[in-house]
Scaffold this motif. Structure first.
Motif, PDB file in Angstrom:
ATOM      1  N   HIS A  53       0.712  -1.051   0.151  1.00 44.01           N
ATOM      2  CA  HIS A  53      -0.209   0.048  -0.122  1.00 44.01           C
ATOM      3  C   HIS A  53       0.815   0.987   0.001  1.00 44.01           C
ATOM      4  N   ASN A  54       2.099   1.263  -0.081  1.00 44.55           N
ATOM      5  CA  ASN A  54       2.990   2.173   0.356  1.00 44.55           C
ATOM      6  C   ASN A  54       3.013   3.339  -0.881  1.00 44.55           C
ATOM      7  N   LEU A  55       2.976   4.551  -0.777  1.00 50.83           N
ATOM      8  CA  LEU A  55       3.039   5.712  -1.379  1.00 50.83           C
ATOM      9  C   LEU A  55       4.060   5.435  -2.816  1.00 50.83           C
ATOM     10  N   TYR A  56       5.090   5.197  -2.486  1.00 54.99           N
ATOM     11  CA  TYR A  56       6.151   4.949  -3.537  1.00 54.99           C
ATOM     12  C   TYR A  56       5.998   3.567  -4.276  1.00 54.99           C
ATOM     13  N   TRP A  57       5.244   2.719  -3.780  1.00 55.24           N
ATOM     14  CA  TRP A  57       5.391   1.249  -4.350  1.00 55.24           C
ATOM     15  C   TRP A  57       4.107   0.664  -4.797  1.00 55.24           C
ATOM     16  N   ALA A  78       1.013   1.977  -3.969  1.00 50.87           N
ATOM     17  CA  ALA A  78      -0.240   2.947  -4.450  1.00 50.87           C
ATOM     18  C   ALA A  78      -0.264   3.380  -5.612  1.00 50.87           C
ATOM     19  N   GLY A  79      -1.276   4.099  -6.091  1.00 50.61           N
ATOM     20  CA  GLY A  79      -1.725   4.436  -7.516  1.00 50.61           C
ATOM     21  C   GLY A  79      -0.362   4.732  -8.459  1.00 50.61           C
ATOM     22  N   TYR A  80       0.368   5.605  -7.836  1.00 49.55           N
ATOM     23  CA  TYR A  80       1.600   6.331  -8.769  1.00 49.55           C
ATOM     24  C   TYR A  80       2.947   5.560  -7.951  1.00 49.55           C
ATOM     25  N   GLY A  81       2.785   4.740  -7.214  1.00 46.45           N
ATOM     26  CA  GLY A  81       4.038   3.979  -7.037  1.00 46.45           C
ATOM     27  C   GLY A  81       4.474   3.163  -8.010  1.00 46.45           C
ATOM     28  N   VAL A  82       5.910   2.994  -7.879  1.00 48.33           N
ATOM     29  CA  VAL A  82       6.596   2.218  -8.832  1.00 48.33           C
ATOM     30  C   VAL A  82       6.043   0.824  -9.207  1.00 48.33           C
ATOM     31  N   LYS A  83       5.692   0.056  -8.419  1.00 49.90           N
ATOM     32  CA  LYS A  83       5.159  -1.228  -8.892  1.00 49.90           C
ATOM     33  C   LYS A  83       3.947  -1.073  -9.716  1.00 49.90           C
ATOM     34  N   THR A  84       3.055  -0.435  -9.010  1.00 52.29           N
ATOM     35  CA  THR A  84       1.670  -0.356  -9.581  1.00 52.29           C
ATOM     36  C   THR A  84       1.645   0.358 -10.956  1.00 52.29           C
ATOM     37  N   PHE A  85       2.425   1.644 -10.933  1.00 49.53           N
ATOM     38  CA  PHE A  85       2.244   2.365 -12.201  1.00 49.53           C
ATOM     39  C   PHE A  85       2.786   1.454 -13.450  1.00 49.53           C
ATOM     40  N   PHE A  86       4.054   1.072 -13.085  1.00 47.05           N
ATOM     41  CA  PHE A  86       4.586   0.135 -14.189  1.00 47.05           C
ATOM     42  C   PHE A  86       3.620  -1.131 -14.534  1.00 47.05           C
ATOM     43  N   LYS A  87       3.167  -1.508 -13.473  1.00 47.49           N
ATOM     44  CA  LYS A  87       2.388  -2.845 -13.978  1.00 47.49           C
ATOM     45  C   LYS A  87       0.825  -2.485 -14.375  1.00 47.49           C
ATOM     46  N   LEU A  88       0.143  -1.538 -14.021  1.00 48.35           N
ATOM     47  CA  LEU A  88      -0.986  -1.389 -14.470  1.00 48.35           C
ATOM     48  C   LEU A  88      -1.314  -0.267 -15.124  1.00 48.35           C
ATOM     49  N   LYS A  89      -0.459   0.795 -15.142  1.00 48.20           N
ATOM     50  CA  LYS A  89      -0.688   2.187 -15.869  1.00 48.20           C
ATOM     51  C   LYS A  89      -0.018   2.654 -16.912  1.00 48.20           C
ATOM     52  N   THR A  90       0.822   1.784 -17.507  1.00 52.79           N
ATOM     53  CA  THR A  90       1.641   1.940 -18.830  1.00 52.79           C
ATOM     54  C   THR A  90       1.373   0.663 -19.575  1.00 52.79           C
ATOM     55  N   LYS A  91       1.234   0.928 -20.968  1.00 52.90           N
ATOM     56  CA  LYS A  91       1.533  -0.269 -21.733  1.00 52.90           C
ATOM     57  C   LYS A  91       2.721  -0.576 -22.400  1.00 52.90           C
ATOM     58  N   ASP A  92       3.667   0.497 -22.058  1.00 58.43           N
ATOM     59  CA  ASP A  92       5.068   0.318 -22.204  1.00 58.43           C
ATOM     60  C   ASP A  92       5.732  -0.814 -21.589  1.00 58.43           C
ATOM     61  N   TRP A  93       5.462  -1.563 -20.519  1.00 60.76           N
ATOM     62  CA  TRP A  93       6.113  -2.255 -19.707  1.00 60.76           C
ATOM     63  C   TRP A  93       5.152  -3.341 -19.207  1.00 60.76           C
ATOM     64  N   LYS A  94       5.890  -4.499 -19.474  1.00 59.80           N
ATOM     65  CA  LYS A  94       4.982  -5.904 -18.867  1.00 59.80           C
ATOM     66  C   LYS A  94       5.990  -6.392 -17.866  1.00 59.80           C
ATOM     67  N   LEU A  95       5.074  -6.887 -16.925  1.00 65.27           N
ATOM     68  CA  LEU A  95       5.595  -7.552 -15.730  1.00 65.27           C
ATOM     69  C   LEU A  95       6.254  -8.938 -16.120  1.00 65.27           C
ATOM     70  N   VAL A  96       7.405  -9.306 -15.863  1.00 69.46           N
ATOM     71  CA  VAL A  96       7.833 -10.477 -16.281  1.00 69.46           C
ATOM     72  C   VAL A  96       8.127 -11.296 -14.890  1.00 69.46           C
ATOM     73  N   LYS A  97       8.232 -10.830 -13.630  1.00 69.96           N
ATOM     74  CA  LYS A  97       8.370 -11.664 -12.424  1.00 69.96           C
ATOM     75  C   LYS A  97       8.174 -10.903 -11.267  1.00 69.96           C
ATOM     76  N   ASP A  98       7.507 -11.040 -10.378  1.00 72.42           N
ATOM     77  CA  ASP A  98       7.129 -10.562  -9.104  1.00 72.42           C
ATOM     78  C   ASP A  98       7.792 -11.508  -8.093  1.00 72.42           C
ATOM     79  N   PHE A  99       8.925 -11.494  -7.672  1.00 74.00           N
ATOM     80  CA  PHE A  99      10.028 -12.228  -6.743  1.00 74.00           C
ATOM     81  C   PHE A  99       9.213 -12.461  -5.558  1.00 74.00           C
ATOM     82  N   ASP A 100       9.397 -13.845  -5.018  1.00 73.01           N
ATOM     83  CA  ASP A 100       9.352 -14.029  -3.528  1.00 73.01           C
ATOM     84  C   ASP A 100      10.693 -13.887  -2.750  1.00 73.01           C
ATOM     85  N   ILE A 101      10.655 -12.884  -2.207  1.00 73.21           N
ATOM     86  CA  ILE A 101      11.746 -12.433  -1.519  1.00 73.21           C
ATOM     87  C   ILE A 101      11.868 -12.443   0.194  1.00 73.21           C
ATOM     88  N   ASP A 102      12.821 -13.245   0.628  1.00 67.44           N
ATOM     89  CA  ASP A 102      12.806 -13.202   1.913  1.00 67.44           C
ATOM     90  C   ASP A 102      14.108 -12.537   2.723  1.00 67.44           C
TER      91      ASP A 102
END
Length: 256
Positions: A53-57, A59-83
Motif C-alpha cells: 500500500h506504500n505511496l512510492y510502491w 499506491a496508484g503512482y507507486g513504482v510497482k503499480t504504475f509500471f504494472k497497471l498504468k503503462t502499456k510500455d512495460w510488462k511484468l516479467v516476475k514478481d519475486f518471492d523475496i525473504d
C-alpha cells in the motif's frame, strides 16, 4: 562451407541481439511516517514496512503499480518471492518492444540509508546483481546501464559512508527523484563518477510517472535537456503545478 557460414551468421545475429539488451535498476525507499523526517502522509500509504500500500510502491503512482497497471510500455516479467528484512519486494519488468529490462527494489523505509548507499555504490559500478529469466542472465546493480533512486531525500538527515572506487570503466547514468536531490547528492555523485541525467532543485513528489517519462527519453537517446523537458511536461500533467514551475524543478548535469 554453407553450414559454417550459416552458423557464423546466426552466431553474429545472436551476439548482436544480446548486445542490445539494456538494464535499469530502481532503488525505492518506501515512504515511512515513523522513521523518516517527512510531512506525514495518510497512515495506510506511509507505513514503510508495507510495500503493498506504500505511496512510492503499491499506491496508484507507486513504482510497482504504475509500471504494472498504468503503462502499456512495460510488462511484468516476475514478481519475486523475496525473504529479506531490508528489501521487502522486488519486481522485474520488460519493455514491450525493446530488449530493455527494469528491476525495482522496495526497501523497508526504516532502512533508507541502506537503500541510498546501495544506489550510490551501484552508481559507482559496485555490487553487481544478476537475475536469470528463461535461461537469460540479466545484470543489474553496479552492472546496470541506468540507475535510479526514488524516495525521501535522506541525505537531509544523515551522512552516508560509501567507499567509492577511484576509476570506473564506464560512467553510469542516474536519475534521482527526491527533494533537492541535486544539492544533497552532488558530492556523492561526483565521487561515484556517475552522470546525473535528471535530478531536482526543490521539493517534489517522487512518483513513478516522472520516472517512466525520463526512462522513455533515455531509451530514445535524448539529451539531458530533452529528458528534463519531458519530465517537466509529465510532472505538470499530473501535479498541475504550472509548466514553468515544473521546468524549474528539474535539472540535468552538475551546477556550473
Amino acid at each position: 562451407m554453407k553450414k559454417v557460414l550459416l552458423f557464423l551468421l546466426i552466431s553474429f545475429l545472436s551476439m548482436n541481439l544480446y548486445s542490445q539488451v539494456k538494464t535499469i535498476h530502481v532503488f525505492v525507499a518506501l515512504c515511512d511516517n515513523e522513521n523518516q523526517r517527512i510531512v506525514p502522509v495518510p497512515e495506510k500509504i506511509g507505513n514503510g514496512k508495507d510495500p503493498k500500500h506504500n505511496l512510492y510502491w503499491g499506491a496508484g503512482y507507486g513504482v510497482k503499480t504504475f509500471f504494472k497497471l498504468k503503462t502499456k510500455d512495460w510488462k511484468l516479467v516476475k514478481d519475486f518471492d523475496i525473504d529479506d528484512p531490508t528489501i521487502l519486494d522486488r519486481v522485474l519488468f520488460k519493455h514491450a518492444t525493446k530488449e530493455i529490462y527494469l528491476l525495482a527494489d522496495a526497501y523497508d523505509g526504516e532502512k533508507i540509508q541502506t537503500c541510498i548507499e546501495g544506489f550510490l555504490k551501484a552508481s559507482n559500478a559496485q555490487n553487481p546483481v544478476s537475475v536469470t529469466i528463461d535461461k537469460k542472465t540479466l545484470n543489474f546493480g553496479g552492472s546496470a546501464d541506468l540507475l535510479s533512486y526514488i524516495g525521501h531525500n535522506g541525505l537531509m538527515e544523515f551522512a552516508v559512508d560509501v567507499p567509492y572506487k577511484k576509476e570506473v570503466s564506464k560512467k553510469k547514468e542516474v536519475i534521482i527523484l527526491a527533494c533537492y536531490s541535486q544539492d544533497y547528492f552532488s558530492n556523492e555523485i561526483v565521487q561515484s563518477k556517475a552522470n546525473p541525467i535528471l535530478w531536482t532543485t526543490h521539493l517534489m513528489a517522487p512518483e513513478a510517472y516522472t520516472l517512466q517519462s525520463a526512462i522513455d527519453g533515455w531509451i530514445n537517446n535524448e539529451t539531458g535537456k530533452q529528458i528534463k523537458e519531458r519530465a517537466a511536461q509529465t510532472y505538470n500533467k499530473y501535479q498541475k503545478c504550472g509548466i514553468n514551475g515544473a521546468r524549474n524543478l528539474f535539472t540535468t548535469g552538475f551546477k556550473n
